[in-house]
Design a protein around this motif. Sequence first.
Motif, PDB file in Angstrom:
ATOM      1  N   ALA A 103       0.878  -1.167   0.000  1.00  0.00           N
ATOM      2  CA  ALA A 103       0.000   0.000   0.000  1.00  0.00           C
ATOM      3  C   ALA A 103       0.917   1.220   0.000  1.00  0.00           C
ATOM      4  N   VAL A 104       0.758   2.086  -0.998  1.00  0.00           N
ATOM      5  CA  VAL A 104       1.536   3.317  -1.100  1.00  0.00           C
ATOM      6  C   VAL A 104       0.710   4.400  -0.416  1.00  0.00           C
ATOM      7  N   ARG A 105       1.274   5.014   0.631  1.00  0.00           N
ATOM      8  CA  ARG A 105       0.533   5.917   1.510  1.00  0.00           C
ATOM      9  C   ARG A 105       1.165   7.296   1.646  1.00  0.00           C
ATOM     10  N   ASP A 106       0.314   8.210   2.066  1.00  0.00           N
ATOM     11  CA  ASP A 106       0.765   9.536   2.468  1.00  0.00           C
ATOM     12  C   ASP A 106       0.726   9.569   3.987  1.00  0.00           C
ATOM     13  N   PRO A 107       1.874   9.543   4.648  1.00  0.00           N
ATOM     14  CA  PRO A 107       1.871   9.497   6.109  1.00  0.00           C
ATOM     15  C   PRO A 107       1.399  10.791   6.763  1.00  0.00           C
ATOM     16  N   GLU A 108       1.351  11.863   6.000  1.00  0.00           N
ATOM     17  CA  GLU A 108       1.007  13.147   6.590  1.00  0.00           C
ATOM     18  C   GLU A 108      -0.465  13.509   6.448  1.00  0.00           C
ATOM     19  N   SER A 109      -1.219  12.731   5.691  1.00  0.00           N
ATOM     20  CA  SER A 109      -2.637  13.043   5.525  1.00  0.00           C
ATOM     21  C   SER A 109      -3.447  12.421   6.648  1.00  0.00           C
ATOM     22  N   LEU A 110      -4.558  13.031   6.940  1.00  0.00           N
ATOM     23  CA  LEU A 110      -5.456  12.497   7.949  1.00  0.00           C
ATOM     24  C   LEU A 110      -5.964  11.145   7.468  1.00  0.00           C
ATOM     25  N   GLY A 111      -5.792  10.110   8.247  1.00  0.00           N
ATOM     26  CA  GLY A 111      -6.211   8.775   7.848  1.00  0.00           C
ATOM     27  C   GLY A 111      -5.234   8.091   6.920  1.00  0.00           C
ATOM     28  N   GLU A 112      -4.058   8.682   6.708  1.00  0.00           N
ATOM     29  CA  GLU A 112      -3.019   8.081   5.865  1.00  0.00           C
ATOM     30  C   GLU A 112      -3.583   7.649   4.516  1.00  0.00           C
ATOM     31  N   ARG A 113      -3.875   8.587   3.678  1.00  0.00           N
ATOM     32  CA  ARG A 113      -4.459   8.328   2.365  1.00  0.00           C
ATOM     33  C   ARG A 113      -3.641   7.308   1.569  1.00  0.00           C
ATOM     34  N   VAL A 114      -4.324   6.402   0.922  1.00  0.00           N
ATOM     35  CA  VAL A 114      -3.695   5.386   0.083  1.00  0.00           C
ATOM     36  C   VAL A 114      -3.762   5.853  -1.366  1.00  0.00           C
ATOM     37  N   TYR A 115      -2.613   5.844  -2.039  1.00  0.00           N
ATOM     38  CA  TYR A 115      -2.539   6.237  -3.442  1.00  0.00           C
ATOM     39  C   TYR A 115      -2.607   5.043  -4.387  1.00  0.00           C
ATOM     40  N   ALA A 116      -2.088   3.904  -3.929  1.00  0.00           N
ATOM     41  CA  ALA A 116      -2.099   2.716  -4.776  1.00  0.00           C
ATOM     42  C   ALA A 116      -1.949   1.483  -3.898  1.00  0.00           C
ATOM     43  N   VAL A 117      -2.506   0.376  -4.383  1.00  0.00           N
ATOM     44  CA  VAL A 117      -2.231  -0.933  -3.809  1.00  0.00           C
ATOM     45  C   VAL A 117      -1.626  -1.768  -4.926  1.00  0.00           C
ATOM     46  N   ALA A 118      -0.776  -2.713  -4.554  1.00  0.00           N
ATOM     47  CA  ALA A 118      -0.070  -3.469  -5.587  1.00  0.00           C
ATOM     48  C   ALA A 118       0.330  -4.837  -5.057  1.00  0.00           C
ATOM     49  N   GLU A 119       0.714  -5.693  -5.993  1.00  0.00           N
ATOM     50  CA  GLU A 119       1.278  -6.989  -5.643  1.00  0.00           C
ATOM     51  C   GLU A 119       2.365  -7.318  -6.653  1.00  0.00           C
ATOM     52  N   THR A 120       3.458  -7.877  -6.167  1.00  0.00           N
ATOM     53  CA  THR A 120       4.579  -8.288  -7.004  1.00  0.00           C
ATOM     54  C   THR A 120       4.864  -9.757  -6.766  1.00  0.00           C
ATOM     55  N   GLY A 121       5.025 -10.512  -7.851  1.00  0.00           N
ATOM     56  CA  GLY A 121       5.482 -11.892  -7.763  1.00  0.00           C
ATOM     57  C   GLY A 121       6.994 -11.918  -7.901  1.00  0.00           C
ATOM     58  N   LEU A 122       7.660 -12.632  -7.017  1.00  0.00           N
ATOM     59  CA  LEU A 122       9.117 -12.734  -7.026  1.00  0.00           C
ATOM     60  C   LEU A 122       9.531 -14.201  -7.055  1.00  0.00           C
ATOM     61  N   VAL A 123      10.584 -14.499  -7.793  1.00  0.00           N
ATOM     62  CA  VAL A 123      11.111 -15.855  -7.913  1.00  0.00           C
ATOM     63  C   VAL A 123      12.590 -15.833  -7.558  1.00  0.00           C
ATOM     64  N   LEU A 124      13.003 -16.732  -6.666  1.00  0.00           N
ATOM     65  CA  LEU A 124      14.426 -16.876  -6.367  1.00  0.00           C
ATOM     66  C   LEU A 124      15.094 -17.489  -7.584  1.00  0.00           C
ATOM     67  N   TYR A 125      16.257 -16.953  -7.936  1.00  0.00           N
ATOM     68  CA  TYR A 125      16.857 -17.324  -9.212  1.00  0.00           C
ATOM     69  C   TYR A 125      18.356 -17.498  -9.058  1.00  0.00           C
ATOM     70  N   ASP A 126      18.856 -18.570  -9.616  1.00  0.00           N
ATOM     71  CA  ASP A 126      20.287 -18.846  -9.633  1.00  0.00           C
ATOM     72  C   ASP A 126      20.826 -18.404 -10.990  1.00  0.00           C
ATOM     73  N   PHE A 127      21.557 -17.320 -11.018  1.00  0.00           N
ATOM     74  CA  PHE A 127      22.047 -16.776 -12.284  1.00  0.00           C
ATOM     75  C   PHE A 127      23.145 -17.643 -12.907  1.00  0.00           C
ATOM     76  N   THR A 128      23.815 -18.459 -12.108  1.00  0.00           N
ATOM     77  CA  THR A 128      24.841 -19.350 -12.636  1.00  0.00           C
ATOM     78  C   THR A 128      24.232 -20.449 -13.497  1.00  0.00           C
ATOM     79  N   THR A 129      23.156 -21.037 -13.005  1.00  0.00           N
ATOM     80  CA  THR A 129      22.502 -22.119 -13.750  1.00  0.00           C
ATOM     81  C   THR A 129      21.347 -21.619 -14.617  1.00  0.00           C
ATOM     82  N   ALA A 130      20.994 -20.351 -14.451  1.00  0.00           N
ATOM     83  CA  ALA A 130      19.861 -19.750 -15.175  1.00  0.00           C
ATOM     84  C   ALA A 130      18.562 -20.512 -14.907  1.00  0.00           C
ATOM     85  N   ARG A 131      18.351 -20.829 -13.623  1.00  0.00           N
ATOM     86  CA  ARG A 131      17.155 -21.571 -13.226  1.00  0.00           C
ATOM     87  C   ARG A 131      16.636 -21.040 -11.894  1.00  0.00           C
TER      88      ARG A 131
END
Length: 158
Positions: A103-131
């Motif tokens: 949640a991307v927020r404004d900490p200074e606004s009353l009620g901490e206004r939310v500007y965006a919500v998001a989700e990221t998928g991440l994968v652990l990756y071995d760059f040596t084996t490319a897997r």
Amino acid sequence: MPDVDAASEPAGRPYRTEVPLRWSDMDAYGHVNNVQYLRLLEDARVIGFREWFGEERSLLDTGVIVSRHEIEYVAPLTYRPQPIEVDMWVTSVHGAGFNLGYAVRDPESLGERVYAVAETGLVLYDFTTARPRRLTDDDRAVLAVHAGDQVAFRWSRR
């Protein structure tokens, strides 16, 4: 656009960090450009992972790649010199990766206004084996500490 309600936040208190805005983040309309949100989320991940996993075994150093992003823009964010805050939590964990909610927020606004919500998928990756590589038990333990609810995108509440 309507404000995001409490359903957008994880069950427990999420990890929270400040991320500065850059003058170049602004578009012709004076708003932070939608593409720049990906950088804000990345900055939050870099800061968070160093704190979550420690300097010695950061996932950033051992290899992690982004597999997907989903962002819902809730309100326009105009440039200002004060940093914004990004809440970040783990929404799911699987064999070689995990998803983070934000949640991307404004900490200074009353009620901490939310500007965006998001989700990221991440994968652990071995760059040596490319897997993908599996999460270790230690990785899973760290991620479990930061577990929370799924991101409540507006489309998912219909």
